[in-house]
Design a protein around this motif. Structure first.
Motif, PDB file in Angstrom:
ATOM      1  N   VAL A  13       6.558  -1.237 -10.030  1.00 61.27           N
ATOM      2  CA  VAL A  13       5.184  -1.241 -10.125  1.00 61.27           C
ATOM      3  C   VAL A  13       4.482  -2.634  -9.739  1.00 61.27           C
ATOM      4  N   PHE A  14       5.200  -3.476 -10.255  1.00 65.24           N
ATOM      5  CA  PHE A  14       4.627  -5.017 -10.253  1.00 65.24           C
ATOM      6  C   PHE A  14       4.763  -5.487  -8.731  1.00 65.24           C
ATOM      7  N   ASP A  15       5.894  -5.212  -8.126  1.00 67.39           N
ATOM      8  CA  ASP A  15       6.082  -5.371  -6.670  1.00 67.39           C
ATOM      9  C   ASP A  15       4.743  -4.837  -5.816  1.00 67.39           C
ATOM     10  N   ALA A  16       4.591  -3.723  -5.988  1.00 61.85           N
ATOM     11  CA  ALA A  16       3.794  -3.088  -5.031  1.00 61.85           C
ATOM     12  C   ALA A  16       2.224  -3.911  -5.418  1.00 61.85           C
ATOM     13  N   ALA A  17       1.889  -4.107  -6.693  1.00 55.72           N
ATOM     14  CA  ALA A  17       0.663  -4.616  -7.018  1.00 55.72           C
ATOM     15  C   ALA A  17       0.687  -5.983  -6.407  1.00 55.72           C
ATOM     16  N   PHE A  18       1.639  -6.982  -6.214  1.00 51.02           N
ATOM     17  CA  PHE A  18       1.739  -8.074  -5.771  1.00 51.02           C
ATOM     18  C   PHE A  18       1.668  -8.071  -4.221  1.00 51.02           C
ATOM     19  N   ASN A  19       2.204  -7.181  -3.601  1.00 47.01           N
ATOM     20  CA  ASN A  19       2.294  -7.001  -2.091  1.00 47.01           C
ATOM     21  C   ASN A  19       0.894  -6.735  -1.686  1.00 47.01           C
ATOM     22  N   GLU A  72       0.701  -1.257   0.022  1.00 48.01           N
ATOM     23  CA  GLU A  72      -0.002   0.042  -0.128  1.00 48.01           C
ATOM     24  C   GLU A  72       0.899   1.179  -0.042  1.00 48.01           C
ATOM     25  N   LEU A  73       1.806   1.242   0.770  1.00 48.74           N
ATOM     26  CA  LEU A  73       2.787   2.394   0.787  1.00 48.74           C
ATOM     27  C   LEU A  73       3.457   2.653  -0.446  1.00 48.74           C
ATOM     28  N   ALA A  74       4.045   1.421  -0.945  1.00 52.76           N
ATOM     29  CA  ALA A  74       4.647   1.675  -2.281  1.00 52.76           C
ATOM     30  C   ALA A  74       3.733   2.106  -3.325  1.00 52.76           C
ATOM     31  N   ASP A  75       2.527   1.790  -3.287  1.00 56.73           N
ATOM     32  CA  ASP A  75       1.477   2.255  -4.280  1.00 56.73           C
ATOM     33  C   ASP A  75       1.387   3.569  -4.144  1.00 56.73           C
ATOM     34  N   VAL A  76       1.174   4.204  -3.127  1.00 58.34           N
ATOM     35  CA  VAL A  76       1.148   5.627  -2.892  1.00 58.34           C
ATOM     36  C   VAL A  76       2.133   6.231  -3.364  1.00 58.34           C
ATOM     37  N   GLU A  77       3.304   5.799  -3.115  1.00 56.02           N
ATOM     38  CA  GLU A  77       4.671   6.520  -3.121  1.00 56.02           C
ATOM     39  C   GLU A  77       4.611   6.597  -4.829  1.00 56.02           C
ATOM     40  N   ASN A  78       4.416   5.527  -5.617  1.00 55.68           N
ATOM     41  CA  ASN A  78       4.670   5.523  -6.747  1.00 55.68           C
ATOM     42  C   ASN A  78       3.509   6.504  -7.477  1.00 55.68           C
ATOM     43  N   SER A  79       2.329   6.702  -6.854  1.00 55.11           N
ATOM     44  CA  SER A  79       1.238   7.549  -7.405  1.00 55.11           C
ATOM     45  C   SER A  79       1.795   8.898  -7.325  1.00 55.11           C
ATOM     46  N   VAL A  80       2.329   9.401  -6.170  1.00 53.35           N
ATOM     47  CA  VAL A  80       2.600  10.864  -5.975  1.00 53.35           C
ATOM     48  C   VAL A  80       4.121  11.234  -6.454  1.00 53.35           C
ATOM     49  N   ALA A  81       4.950  10.200  -7.011  1.00 50.91           N
ATOM     50  CA  ALA A  81       6.253  10.844  -7.486  1.00 50.91           C
ATOM     51  C   ALA A  81       5.925  11.199  -8.827  1.00 50.91           C
ATOM     52  N   ASP A  91       7.402  11.105 -11.814  1.00 49.05           N
ATOM     53  CA  ASP A  91       7.794  10.231 -12.620  1.00 49.05           C
ATOM     54  C   ASP A  91       7.547   8.673 -12.570  1.00 49.05           C
ATOM     55  N   CYS A  92       6.807   7.903 -13.504  1.00 49.72           N
ATOM     56  CA  CYS A  92       6.246   6.680 -13.509  1.00 49.72           C
ATOM     57  C   CYS A  92       7.403   5.620 -12.851  1.00 49.72           C
ATOM     58  N   ALA A  93       7.128   5.079 -11.828  1.00 49.80           N
ATOM     59  CA  ALA A  93       8.391   4.096 -11.177  1.00 49.80           C
ATOM     60  C   ALA A  93       8.648   2.971 -12.391  1.00 49.80           C
ATOM     61  N   PRO A  94       9.723   2.404 -12.114  1.00 50.90           N
ATOM     62  CA  PRO A  94      10.246   1.143 -12.966  1.00 50.90           C
ATOM     63  C   PRO A  94       9.218  -0.010 -12.786  1.00 50.90           C
ATOM     64  N   VAL A  95       8.996  -0.605 -14.120  1.00 53.87           N
ATOM     65  CA  VAL A  95       8.091  -1.622 -14.244  1.00 53.87           C
ATOM     66  C   VAL A  95       8.271  -2.784 -13.048  1.00 53.87           C
ATOM     67  N   LYS A 115      -4.462   6.018 -12.641  1.00 46.92           N
ATOM     68  CA  LYS A 115      -3.655   5.042 -11.995  1.00 46.92           C
ATOM     69  C   LYS A 115      -2.534   4.560 -12.438  1.00 46.92           C
ATOM     70  N   ARG A 116      -1.505   4.538 -11.794  1.00 47.41           N
ATOM     71  CA  ARG A 116      -0.136   4.140 -12.330  1.00 47.41           C
ATOM     72  C   ARG A 116      -0.187   2.519 -12.075  1.00 47.41           C
ATOM     73  N   THR A 117      -0.924   1.712 -12.981  1.00 41.04           N
ATOM     74  CA  THR A 117      -0.695   0.189 -12.802  1.00 41.04           C
ATOM     75  C   THR A 117       0.129  -0.373 -13.526  1.00 41.04           C
ATOM     76  N   PRO A 118       0.501  -1.693 -13.222  1.00 40.96           N
ATOM     77  CA  PRO A 118       1.284  -2.367 -14.328  1.00 40.96           C
ATOM     78  C   PRO A 118       1.286  -2.080 -15.682  1.00 40.96           C
ATOM     79  N   LEU A 119      -0.223  -2.076 -16.183  1.00 39.95           N
ATOM     80  CA  LEU A 119      -0.548  -1.987 -17.406  1.00 39.95           C
ATOM     81  C   LEU A 119      -0.075  -0.755 -18.108  1.00 39.95           C
ATOM     82  N   VAL A 120      -0.165   0.579 -17.358  1.00 40.51           N
ATOM     83  CA  VAL A 120       0.281   1.700 -17.729  1.00 40.51           C
ATOM     84  C   VAL A 120       2.096   1.669 -17.630  1.00 40.51           C
ATOM     85  N   ALA A 121       2.553   1.009 -16.587  1.00 41.86           N
ATOM     86  CA  ALA A 121       3.988   0.801 -16.678  1.00 41.86           C
ATOM     87  C   ALA A 121       4.558   0.234 -17.822  1.00 41.86           C
ATOM     88  N   LEU A 122       3.960  -0.813 -18.069  1.00 39.77           N
ATOM     89  CA  LEU A 122       4.383  -1.638 -19.359  1.00 39.77           C
ATOM     90  C   LEU A 122       4.109  -0.797 -20.628  1.00 39.77           C
TER      91      LEU A 122
END
Length: 351
Positions: A191-197, A173-182, A184-188, A264-271
């Motif tokens: 983003v996948f790690d945050a989605a899994f966790n 959850e924290l990683a997801d929020v951090e990715n959303s406020v940064a 630049d888009c985080a590395p793929v 939302k910066r989802t894995p789909l968007v990161a790819l």
């Protein structure tokens, strides 16, 4: 995904825990009593598939009769854990509505205004109530596992699974929020790690393993279920990302293209951003909030980038891995069939 039609016994167990919260809260004054009612409302409804996974995994092994009551407590714990995360997630996202009605924060904002508070005061009350509601649901989940009628070693194993689910989910959850406020888009991979966790451990891996622990499964079987559960959870989340962008209103449970409207910066968007024209893609996605035409343009851009196809291939490969794991010699035939049934259900949701 699996048959989530709950037995009366499980529904009674869930309602029993909610009644305990309501009764304890009512003893501590009208405001806290109102919070107890809001908590009960927040935990009702939904698909109930997490407790269904606990029960199904329990049944897939040579389940000891003495654990028949304990499985209801542990299954209820995972449902209340989910409710706690949902309540806290709404605070993080500043959402005031859930399933078309005011959530805990929304209800207490209204209560604040009725008490004469200004907008800031009502918002403060709403957020405080929702945070406390999530805390109480978390407490009840831990209490249910801690007081389950099992031997000390089984209780320790169950609490370890619950501990892992809470910590990993909070990290996601924290990683997801951090990715959303940064900016630049985080590395793929990030983003996948945050989605899994955020989802996979508490929704799939831990419930499957908890049911197996209660069912008397071997250590080897529990390891296999943990691996398969993690992969199922990842596939489930990736399908949700596709539904959030491309799914129908019926699939998404809200207006179509909601994830695109919310940027939302989802894995789909990161790819998709790995494609050759990331700058143009970013500009197209940024306009998605403006209306249906812009959402259609964003979908076309995601399709053109190849991200939708890549994500579908990842989901298919992940579920194929689960099906291979399901045929392991350390699993009972029923446990293997359960994993394949879940995999088939997840695959059937792909838009």
């Amino acid at each position: 995904m699996i048959d989530v039609t709950q037995s009366p016994a499980l529904e009674i167990a869930i309602e029993g825990s909610l009644s305990r919260i309501r009764e304890r809260a009512a003893e501590l004054g009208p405001a806290f009593g109102a919070l107890g009612e809001a908590i009960a409302g927040a935990a009702r409804g939904g698909k109930r598939f997490r407790p269904a996974l606990v029960a199904a995994s329990f049944d897939a092994f040579d389940a000891p009769d003495r654990h028949a009551a304990a499985v209801l407590s542990v299954a209820t714990a995972f449902e209340l854990l989910h409710a706690a995360f949902v309540v806290h997630d709404d605070v993080i996202d500043h959402d005031l509505v859930r399933r078309g009605v005011p959530n805990v924060a929304g209800r207490f904002r209204l209560r604040g205004r009725q008490l004469g508070a200004d907008a800031d005061g009502a918002a403060q009350l709403g957020d405080a109530a929702a945070i406390l509601a999530g805390d109480l649901l978390l407490h009840e989940a831990v209490r249910l596992v801690a007081m389950a009628d099992v031997d000390a070693d089984v209780r320790e194993r169950l609490l370890t699974l619950l501990d892992d689910a809470v910590f990993v989910s909070a990290a996601g959850e924290l990683a997801d929020v951090e990715n959303s406020v940064a900016p630049d888009c985080a590395p793929v991979e990030q983003v996948f790690d945050a989605a899994f966790n955020k989802t996979a451990v508490y929704s799939f891996r831990a419930p499957l393993q908890a049911g197996a622990v209660l069912g008397g499964a071997s250590p080897e079987a529990i390891v296999l279920l943990g691996h398969a559960g993690g992969r199922l959870g990842l596939a489930f989340q990736l399908v949700d990302d596709l539904i959030g962008a491309f799914g129908s209103p019926e699939q998404a449970g809200r207006e179509s293209g909601g994830d695109l409207r919310e940027a939302k910066r989802t894995p789909l968007v990161a790819l998709a951003r790995e494609s050759a024209d990331a700058t143009r893609l970013d500009a197209t996605l940024a306009l998605a909030r403006t209306g249906p035409v812009a959402v259609r343009d964003a979908r076309r851009a995601l399709d053109a980038s190849g991200a939708r196809g890549r994500l579908r291939d990842m989901i298919t490969d992940t579920l194929s891995e689960v099906r291979a794991t399901s045929r392991g010699d350390d699993l009972t035939p029923a446990a293997g069939e359960l994993l394949r049934e879940i995999a088939d259900g997840i695959e059937g949701r792909i838009p």
